[in-house]
Design a protein around this motif. Structure first.
Motif, short mmCIF file in Angstrom:
data_model
loop_
_atom_site.label_atom_id
_atom_site.label_comp_id
_atom_site.label_asym_id
_atom_site.label_seq_id
_atom_site.Cartn_x
_atom_site.Cartn_y
_atom_site.Cartn_z
N GLY A 13 0.81 -1.21 0.00
CA GLY A 13 0.00 0.00 0.00
C GLY A 13 0.84 1.26 0.00
N GLN A 14 1.92 1.27 0.77
CA GLN A 14 2.84 2.41 0.76
C GLN A 14 3.41 2.62 -0.63
N ALA A 15 3.73 1.52 -1.30
CA ALA A 15 4.34 1.60 -2.63
C ALA A 15 3.40 2.25 -3.63
N VAL A 16 2.17 1.78 -3.67
CA VAL A 16 1.24 2.33 -4.64
C VAL A 16 0.83 3.75 -4.26
N LEU A 17 0.74 4.04 -2.96
CA LEU A 17 0.46 5.40 -2.53
C LEU A 17 1.55 6.35 -3.01
N ARG A 18 2.79 5.98 -2.81
CA ARG A 18 3.91 6.83 -3.24
C ARG A 18 3.87 7.09 -4.74
N GLU A 19 3.67 6.04 -5.53
CA GLU A 19 3.66 6.21 -6.98
C GLU A 19 2.48 7.05 -7.44
N CYS A 20 1.34 6.90 -6.78
CA CYS A 20 0.17 7.71 -7.13
C CYS A 20 0.42 9.19 -6.84
N LEU A 21 1.04 9.47 -5.71
CA LEU A 21 1.31 10.86 -5.36
C LEU A 21 2.33 11.49 -6.30
N LEU A 22 3.24 10.69 -6.83
CA LEU A 22 4.25 11.20 -7.75
C LEU A 22 3.75 11.32 -9.18
N PRO A 24 1.81 12.53 -12.27
CA PRO A 24 1.05 13.75 -12.59
C PRO A 24 -0.35 13.47 -13.14
N GLY A 25 -0.58 12.24 -13.60
CA GLY A 25 -1.90 11.89 -14.10
C GLY A 25 -2.90 11.51 -13.03
N VAL A 26 -2.44 11.40 -11.80
CA VAL A 26 -3.32 11.11 -10.66
C VAL A 26 -3.61 12.43 -9.95
N THR A 27 -4.87 12.81 -9.94
CA THR A 27 -5.24 14.11 -9.37
C THR A 27 -5.63 14.04 -7.90
N ARG A 28 -6.16 12.88 -7.47
CA ARG A 28 -6.62 12.76 -6.09
C ARG A 28 -6.45 11.33 -5.63
N VAL A 29 -6.00 11.17 -4.38
CA VAL A 29 -5.84 9.86 -3.77
C VAL A 29 -6.58 9.85 -2.44
N VAL A 30 -7.47 8.89 -2.27
CA VAL A 30 -8.16 8.71 -1.00
C VAL A 30 -7.69 7.40 -0.40
N PRO A 36 -4.55 6.83 9.67
CA PRO A 36 -4.19 7.74 8.57
C PRO A 36 -3.01 7.23 7.75
N ALA A 37 -3.11 7.38 6.44
CA ALA A 37 -2.01 6.99 5.55
C ALA A 37 -0.80 7.88 5.76
N ARG A 38 -1.01 9.06 6.30
CA ARG A 38 0.12 9.96 6.55
C ARG A 38 1.04 9.42 7.65
N GLU A 39 0.59 8.36 8.33
CA GLU A 39 1.41 7.76 9.39
C GLU A 39 2.10 6.48 8.91
N THR A 40 2.35 6.36 7.62
CA THR A 40 3.02 5.18 7.10
C THR A 40 4.45 5.09 7.64
N PRO A 41 4.99 3.87 7.73
CA PRO A 41 6.38 3.73 8.14
C PRO A 41 7.36 4.39 7.18
N MET A 42 6.89 4.69 5.94
CA MET A 42 7.74 5.30 4.93
C MET A 42 8.21 6.69 5.35
N GLY A 43 7.42 7.36 6.20
CA GLY A 43 7.79 8.70 6.62
C GLY A 43 7.14 9.77 5.75
N ARG A 44 7.87 10.83 5.47
CA ARG A 44 7.33 11.97 4.74
C ARG A 44 6.87 11.57 3.34
N LEU A 45 5.65 11.97 2.99
CA LEU A 45 5.07 11.59 1.70
C LEU A 45 5.29 12.69 0.67
N PRO A 46 5.58 12.32 -0.59
CA PRO A 46 5.68 13.33 -1.64
C PRO A 46 4.30 13.81 -2.07
N GLU A 47 4.19 15.06 -2.48
CA GLU A 47 2.94 15.59 -3.03
C GLU A 47 1.72 15.25 -2.16
N ALA A 48 1.87 15.43 -0.84
CA ALA A 48 0.83 14.98 0.08
C ALA A 48 -0.46 15.78 -0.03
#
Length: 227
Positions: A13-22, A24-30, A36-48
């Motif tokens: 899930g972290q992987a696909v979330l990161r790629e979706c945020l990066l 440009p063709g993805v406008t919104r991610v729920v 919260p997804a903002r609390e992933t072990p990955m840490g700071r999210l791009p284009e949050a």
């Protein structure tokens, strides 16, 4: 594209979330989940700024949030648990029943949705094999493929190498990956056709099937890497 993700705090899930945020063709991610997804072990999210958290605790009943489940182009369903120590009935409830509850609710409201389910390598499509988890996963895949989505894809990754700061949610799996990482690099070097992929490849492949229809509905490791 508007994307809905289940299990955004897990490794896949972290992987696909990161790629979706990066992308440009993805406008919104729920990200729908209990935390919260903002609390992933990955840490700071791009284009949050693209990300909305939809906190929901009852993963078998979506009537309370039904009005928020429309308008999505794709769903990436990345929830999953290990079958270790579980009976077939218990594993069926948290794998087949939970997944179908979500997918059925979404199919009713998003007929043009592409639904992608993270299954597992060696899943048993016959539903009659000797391995319990593989039977249950196969039953889940078969049921999903019958739902009235625009398209549905079953991802069957093998061993996944975590990249980009992504970590397994479970402490046990984190420790296992620390031990395995040197060997994964060696396996990739000696046997490039081995059943290995990376979090980055899995995430990009999910976006690819959401964007462009592919001929296969069941995607093994080689298919995921090719995408």
């Amino acid at each position: 594209m508007n994307i809905l993700i289940f299990g955004a705090t897990g490794m896949v899930g972290q992987a696909v979330l990161r790629e979706c945020l990066l992308d440009p063709g993805v406008t919104r991610v729920v990200a729908l989940g209990r935390s919260p997804a903002r609390e992933t072990p990955m840490g700071r999210l791009p284009e949050a700024a693209k990300l909305d958290d939809l906190i929901h605790t009852d993963m078998y009943d979506y009537s309370a949030i039904a009005e928020r489940l429309s308008g999505f182009d794709a769903c990436f369903f990345c929830l999953g648990v290990s079958s270790a120590g579980m009976s077939e009935a218990a594993y069926t409830r948290v794998t087949h029943d939970l997944t179908l509850a979500a997918a059925t609710a979404l199919a009713q409201r998003n007929p043009q949705m592409v639904f992608t389910y993270v299954s597992g390598r060696s899943t048993d499509s016959s539903e009659r094999g000797p391995i319990m988890w593989a039977r249950v996963k196969g039953r889940t895949e078969n049921a999903l493929l019958k739902l009235p989505f625009k398209a549905a894809y079953m991802f069957r990754p093998g061993v996944i190498e975590p990249l980009d700061g992504i970590k397994p949610k479970s402490k046990v799996y984190r420790a296992a990956y620390v031990l395995l990482m040197p060997y994964l690099s060696l396996v990739k070097f000696l046997w490039p056709q081995a059943a290995l992929t990376t979090t980055r490849q899995v995430g990009k492949a999910m976006i690819a099937v959401a964007r462009t229809r592919v001929s296969k509905q069941i995607l093994e490791v080689a298919d995921i890497n090719a995408l």
